[in-house]
Design a protein around this motif. Structure first.
Motif, short mmCIF file in Angstrom:
data_model
loop_
_atom_site.label_atom_id
_atom_site.label_comp_id
_atom_site.label_asym_id
_atom_site.label_seq_id
_atom_site.Cartn_x
_atom_site.Cartn_y
_atom_site.Cartn_z
N ARG A 59 0.84 -1.20 0.00
CA ARG A 59 0.00 0.00 0.00
C ARG A 59 0.87 1.24 0.00
O ARG A 59 1.78 1.37 0.83
CB ARG A 59 -0.92 0.00 1.23
CG ARG A 59 -1.96 1.10 1.24
CD ARG A 59 -2.97 0.84 2.35
NE ARG A 59 -2.38 0.98 3.66
CZ ARG A 59 -2.44 2.10 4.40
NH1 ARG A 59 -3.08 3.16 3.91
NH2 ARG A 59 -1.90 2.16 5.58
N VAL A 60 0.61 2.16 -0.92
CA VAL A 60 1.26 3.46 -0.91
C VAL A 60 0.56 4.32 0.13
O VAL A 60 -0.64 4.53 0.05
CB VAL A 60 1.20 4.12 -2.30
CG1 VAL A 60 1.81 5.52 -2.25
CG2 VAL A 60 1.92 3.27 -3.33
N THR A 61 1.31 4.78 1.13
CA THR A 61 0.70 5.47 2.26
C THR A 61 0.85 6.98 2.20
O THR A 61 0.10 7.70 2.86
CB THR A 61 1.30 4.97 3.58
OG1 THR A 61 2.73 5.16 3.54
CG2 THR A 61 0.99 3.50 3.77
N ALA A 62 1.84 7.48 1.47
CA ALA A 62 2.03 8.93 1.39
C ALA A 62 2.81 9.27 0.14
O ALA A 62 3.69 8.51 -0.28
CB ALA A 62 2.77 9.45 2.63
N VAL A 63 2.46 10.40 -0.43
CA VAL A 63 3.18 10.90 -1.61
C VAL A 63 3.49 12.37 -1.38
O VAL A 63 2.60 13.16 -1.07
CB VAL A 63 2.36 10.72 -2.90
CG1 VAL A 63 3.12 11.29 -4.09
CG2 VAL A 63 2.02 9.26 -3.13
N GLY A 64 4.76 12.72 -1.51
CA GLY A 64 5.17 14.11 -1.36
C GLY A 64 5.90 14.58 -2.60
O GLY A 64 6.01 13.85 -3.59
N PRO A 65 6.44 15.78 -2.57
CA PRO A 65 7.11 16.31 -3.76
C PRO A 65 8.42 15.61 -4.10
O PRO A 65 8.88 15.68 -5.23
CB PRO A 65 7.34 17.78 -3.40
CG PRO A 65 7.34 17.82 -1.91
CD PRO A 65 6.36 16.77 -1.48
N VAL A 66 9.04 14.94 -3.11
CA VAL A 66 10.35 14.33 -3.37
C VAL A 66 10.36 12.82 -3.21
O VAL A 66 11.31 12.17 -3.65
CB VAL A 66 11.43 14.95 -2.46
CG1 VAL A 66 11.72 16.38 -2.87
CG2 VAL A 66 11.03 14.88 -1.00
N CYS A 67 9.37 12.23 -2.56
CA CYS A 67 9.35 10.77 -2.39
C CYS A 67 7.96 10.28 -2.03
O CYS A 67 7.07 11.06 -1.70
CB CYS A 67 10.37 10.32 -1.34
SG CYS A 67 10.29 11.21 0.23
N ALA A 68 7.80 8.96 -2.11
CA ALA A 68 6.55 8.29 -1.74
C ALA A 68 6.87 7.20 -0.74
O ALA A 68 7.91 6.54 -0.83
CB ALA A 68 5.86 7.70 -2.97
N GLU A 69 5.99 6.98 0.22
CA GLU A 69 6.17 5.95 1.24
C GLU A 69 5.20 4.80 0.98
O GLU A 69 4.11 5.00 0.44
CB GLU A 69 5.93 6.52 2.63
CG GLU A 69 6.96 7.57 3.03
CD GLU A 69 6.67 8.18 4.40
OE1 GLU A 69 5.47 8.21 4.76
OE2 GLU A 69 7.61 8.58 5.08
N TYR A 70 5.61 3.60 1.38
CA TYR A 70 4.75 2.43 1.18
C TYR A 70 4.90 1.46 2.35
O TYR A 70 5.87 1.52 3.11
CB TYR A 70 5.07 1.72 -0.13
CG TYR A 70 6.47 1.15 -0.22
CD1 TYR A 70 6.75 -0.14 0.22
CD2 TYR A 70 7.52 1.91 -0.72
CE1 TYR A 70 8.04 -0.65 0.15
CE2 TYR A 70 8.81 1.41 -0.80
CZ TYR A 70 9.06 0.13 -0.36
OH TYR A 70 10.34 -0.38 -0.43
N GLU A 71 3.91 0.58 2.47
CA GLU A 71 3.93 -0.49 3.47
C GLU A 71 3.76 -1.83 2.76
O GLU A 71 2.98 -1.95 1.82
CB GLU A 71 2.81 -0.31 4.49
CG GLU A 71 2.96 0.89 5.39
CD GLU A 71 1.83 1.01 6.39
OE1 GLU A 71 1.95 1.83 7.32
OE2 GLU A 71 0.81 0.27 6.23
N VAL A 72 4.48 -2.83 3.25
CA VAL A 72 4.38 -4.20 2.74
C VAL A 72 3.95 -5.09 3.89
O VAL A 72 4.63 -5.16 4.92
CB VAL A 72 5.73 -4.70 2.18
CG1 VAL A 72 5.60 -6.12 1.68
CG2 VAL A 72 6.21 -3.78 1.07
N THR A 73 2.82 -5.78 3.73
CA THR A 73 2.34 -6.70 4.76
C THR A 73 2.53 -8.13 4.28
O THR A 73 2.11 -8.49 3.18
CB THR A 73 0.85 -6.45 5.06
OG1 THR A 73 0.67 -5.10 5.48
CG2 THR A 73 0.36 -7.38 6.16
#
Length: 291
Positions: A59-73
């Motif tokens: 799941r992609v949890t956050a997107v900003g101007p310089v990077c995106a965060e994700y979680e892997v379950t």
């Protein structure tokens, strides 16, 4: 400097610090697999529709101007190495390039976190594919040598006119010689790691195509520490009738009784029902990629 100018300077320094820590230190834009990493601070605001970006436990949890965060379950019942291929997208939603990330040794039910760098033409990410293999069977290109004394992996292969040719590579990372004589033992697996019925594994590539390099007869040879060997996988993705077979995984035993290694050649076998495999031969060239 007046009080107004001092306050403005302090605010500029603080803002610069936030921007520098917003994406951590991991380099982005590479095609190679990496361990997922955390960072010093969030990438940006939470994703507007995180459920739409979820796929196979990622799941992609956050997107900003310089990077995106994700979680892997890890939804499997055993520790797993999970590899995710992301598409970095531009403002119009079109693909810019792909980035691969791997979370190693993720415990059952555990959640791993990571990030993908953006910038330039990339402003978002999409999850393309998710592949998970048991950590005990995962191919590793580095780190401690497995108890078997050998590493096994596949390269990216070649495809032309529906013909697929992929190299299966073995390297002796141990301290003793390994004797090879014959063909690797293969089991074709579906997305759930279940055996795929109706697929015939044949020795050599002649029954599929000529000139693939998979037809040398088996010869016994000793592989010394540091030396490598390879076998060739050959198949066609022809579809003539019925349901096509797409099997992401292949469980490989280098020799009878050897510990299994699960690789991901992405077998798109069409309706041919046949996979050719060549005998082990010496290989002085290092594999271009292992997965």
């Amino acid at each position: 400097m007046g009080e107004f100018e001092k306050v403005g300077a302090l605010l500029a320094v603080a803002l610069a610090g936030v921007l520098l820590t917003g994406c951590g230190s991991q380099a982005g834009g590479t095609a190679g697999a990496r361990k997922a990493t955390g960072g010093a601070g969030p990438c940006g605001v939470g994703s507007a529709s995180p459920s739409a970006a979820a796929k196979s436990g990622v799941r992609v949890t956050a997107v900003g101007p310089v990077c995106a965060e994700y979680e892997v379950t890890n939804g499997a019942g055993e520790a797993s190495d999970v590899t995710v291929v992301f598409s970095r997208t531009g403002a119009s939603g079109g693909a810019v390039d792909t980035v691969t990330r791997t979370v190693e040794g993720l415990a059952p039910g555990a959640v791993g976190k990571g990030r993908v760098e953006l910038g330039g033409m990339a402003s978002g990410v999409k999850v393309l594919t998710v592949r998970s293999v048991p950590s005990a069977e995962a191919p590793r290109s580095d780190g401690p040598c497995p108890e078997s004394g050998v590493r096994v992996g596949v390269d990216r292969g070649d495809a032309a006119m529906g013909l697929r040719v992929v190299g299966l590579h073995l390297s002796n990372c141990g301290t003793a010689a390994v004797t090879l004589d014959g063909y690797p033992e293969l089991h074709v697996l579906d997305v759930d790691h279940k055996p795929v019925d109706g697929v015939q594994v044949v020795h050599g590539g002649a029954r599929i195509a000529s000139g693939t390099g998979a037809d040398d007869p088996p010869r016994e040879f000793a592989l010394q520490p540091g030396e490598g060997a390879r076998s060739t996988l050959v198949w066609r993705n022809t579809t003539e009738g019925g349901a096509p077979v797409n099997a992401p995984y292949l469980r490989v035993r280098a020799t009878p009784g050897a510990a299994p290694v699960m690789v991901t050649p992405e077998l798109d076998l069409g309706t041919t029902g046949r996979l050719g495999v060549g005998a082990w031969i010496r290989d002085d060239a290092a594999p271009s990629a292992v997965r």
